[in-house]
Design a protein around this motif. Structure first.
Motif, PDB file in Angstrom:
ATOM      1  N   UNK A 102     -36.807  -6.834  13.627  1.00  0.00           N
ATOM      2  CA  UNK A 102     -36.394  -8.114  14.205  1.00  0.00           C
ATOM      3  C   UNK A 102     -36.636  -8.062  15.708  1.00  0.00           C
ATOM      4  N   UNK A 103     -37.322  -9.093  16.223  1.00  0.00           N
ATOM      5  CA  UNK A 103     -37.537  -9.230  17.662  1.00  0.00           C
ATOM      6  C   UNK A 103     -36.282  -9.839  18.263  1.00  0.00           C
ATOM      7  N   UNK A 104     -35.565  -9.055  19.053  1.00  0.00           N
ATOM      8  CA  UNK A 104     -34.320  -9.534  19.654  1.00  0.00           C
ATOM      9  C   UNK A 104     -34.478  -9.840  21.141  1.00  0.00           C
ATOM     10  N   UNK A 105     -35.733  -9.965  21.612  1.00  0.00           N
ATOM     11  CA  UNK A 105     -35.968 -10.155  23.043  1.00  0.00           C
ATOM     12  C   UNK A 105     -35.439 -11.485  23.559  1.00  0.00           C
ATOM     13  N   UNK A 122     -28.860 -16.287  21.384  1.00  0.00           N
ATOM     14  CA  UNK A 122     -28.169 -17.537  21.054  1.00  0.00           C
ATOM     15  C   UNK A 122     -28.727 -18.160  19.782  1.00  0.00           C
ATOM     16  N   UNK A 123     -29.397 -17.372  18.971  1.00  0.00           N
ATOM     17  CA  UNK A 123     -29.993 -17.919  17.762  1.00  0.00           C
ATOM     18  C   UNK A 123     -31.224 -18.752  18.077  1.00  0.00           C
ATOM     19  N   UNK A 124     -31.575 -19.635  17.191  1.00  0.00           N
ATOM     20  CA  UNK A 124     -32.773 -20.464  17.346  1.00  0.00           C
ATOM     21  C   UNK A 124     -32.387 -21.931  17.440  1.00  0.00           C
ATOM     22  N   UNK A 125     -33.173 -22.674  18.202  1.00  0.00           N
ATOM     23  CA  UNK A 125     -33.000 -24.128  18.228  1.00  0.00           C
ATOM     24  C   UNK A 125     -34.192 -24.812  17.572  1.00  0.00           C
ATOM     25  N   UNK A 126     -35.038 -24.041  16.891  1.00  0.00           N
ATOM     26  CA  UNK A 126     -36.190 -24.578  16.183  1.00  0.00           C
ATOM     27  C   UNK A 126     -37.459 -24.663  17.013  1.00  0.00           C
ATOM     28  N   UNK A 127     -37.355 -24.457  18.318  1.00  0.00           N
ATOM     29  CA  UNK A 127     -38.532 -24.474  19.181  1.00  0.00           C
ATOM     30  C   UNK A 127     -39.022 -23.047  19.382  1.00  0.00           C
ATOM     31  N   UNK A 128     -40.321 -22.865  19.583  1.00  0.00           N
ATOM     32  CA  UNK A 128     -40.846 -21.517  19.768  1.00  0.00           C
ATOM     33  C   UNK A 128     -41.437 -21.302  21.154  1.00  0.00           C
ATOM     34  N   UNK A 129     -41.783 -22.360  21.878  1.00  0.00           N
ATOM     35  CA  UNK A 129     -42.519 -22.224  23.129  1.00  0.00           C
ATOM     36  C   UNK A 129     -41.599 -22.397  24.337  1.00  0.00           C
ATOM     37  N   UNK A 130     -41.139 -21.273  24.890  1.00  0.00           N
ATOM     38  CA  UNK A 130     -40.228 -21.258  26.036  1.00  0.00           C
ATOM     39  C   UNK A 130     -39.041 -22.203  25.831  1.00  0.00           C
ATOM     40  N   UNK A 131     -38.319 -22.064  24.743  1.00  0.00           N
ATOM     41  CA  UNK A 131     -37.204 -22.977  24.488  1.00  0.00           C
ATOM     42  C   UNK A 131     -36.035 -22.742  25.440  1.00  0.00           C
ATOM     43  N   UNK A 132     -35.350 -23.805  25.758  1.00  0.00           N
ATOM     44  CA  UNK A 132     -34.143 -23.716  26.590  1.00  0.00           C
ATOM     45  C   UNK A 132     -32.990 -23.136  25.769  1.00  0.00           C
TER      46      UNK A 132
END
Length: 79
Positions: free
Chosen positions: A7-10, A14-24
Motif C-alpha cells: 500500500x502506498x501511504x505517501x 486522510x483517505x481518498x476523495x476520489x481525485x488522483x491528480x494533486x487532490x486537496x
C-alpha cells in the motif's frame, strides 16, 4: 496461494476523495514498514511527498514529477 499486496501511504493519511491528480485535503500516511495486517506485505511511500502528479488540482502550475514545497506542506498539514 493467498494474495499479497503493498500500500502506498505517501498521501493517504486522510483517505481518498476520489481525485488522483494533486487532490486537496490529503495527508501523509504511515511511514514505510514491513507488514501492515491482512495480506499487506509492506506499507511504502511509493511517491515522494511533495512530488506533483502534473498540472492539476492544488498545483496547476507544477509539472509532473517536480517537487513543490507547497504540496509537501499541505500533505503535512492535511489541507
Amino acid at each position: 496461494m493467498t494474495a499479497k499486496w503493498v500500500i502506498d501511504t505517501s498521501r493517504n493519511g486522510n483517505g481518498s476523495n476520489g481525485e488522483w491528480c494533486n487532490p486537496a485535503g490529503r495527508k501523509i500516511g504511515m511511514t514505510a514498514q514491513v507488514g501492515g495486517g491482512g495480506g499487506t506485505e509492506m506499507l511504502l511511500w511509493v511517491k515522494i511527498p511533495g512530488d506533483s502528479d502534473g498540472n492539476c488540482g492544488i498545483a496547476p502550475n507544477t509539472y509532473a514529477g517536480q517537487f513543490d514545497p507547497a504540496i509537501a506542506i499541505r500533505l503535512i498539514n492535511g489541507t
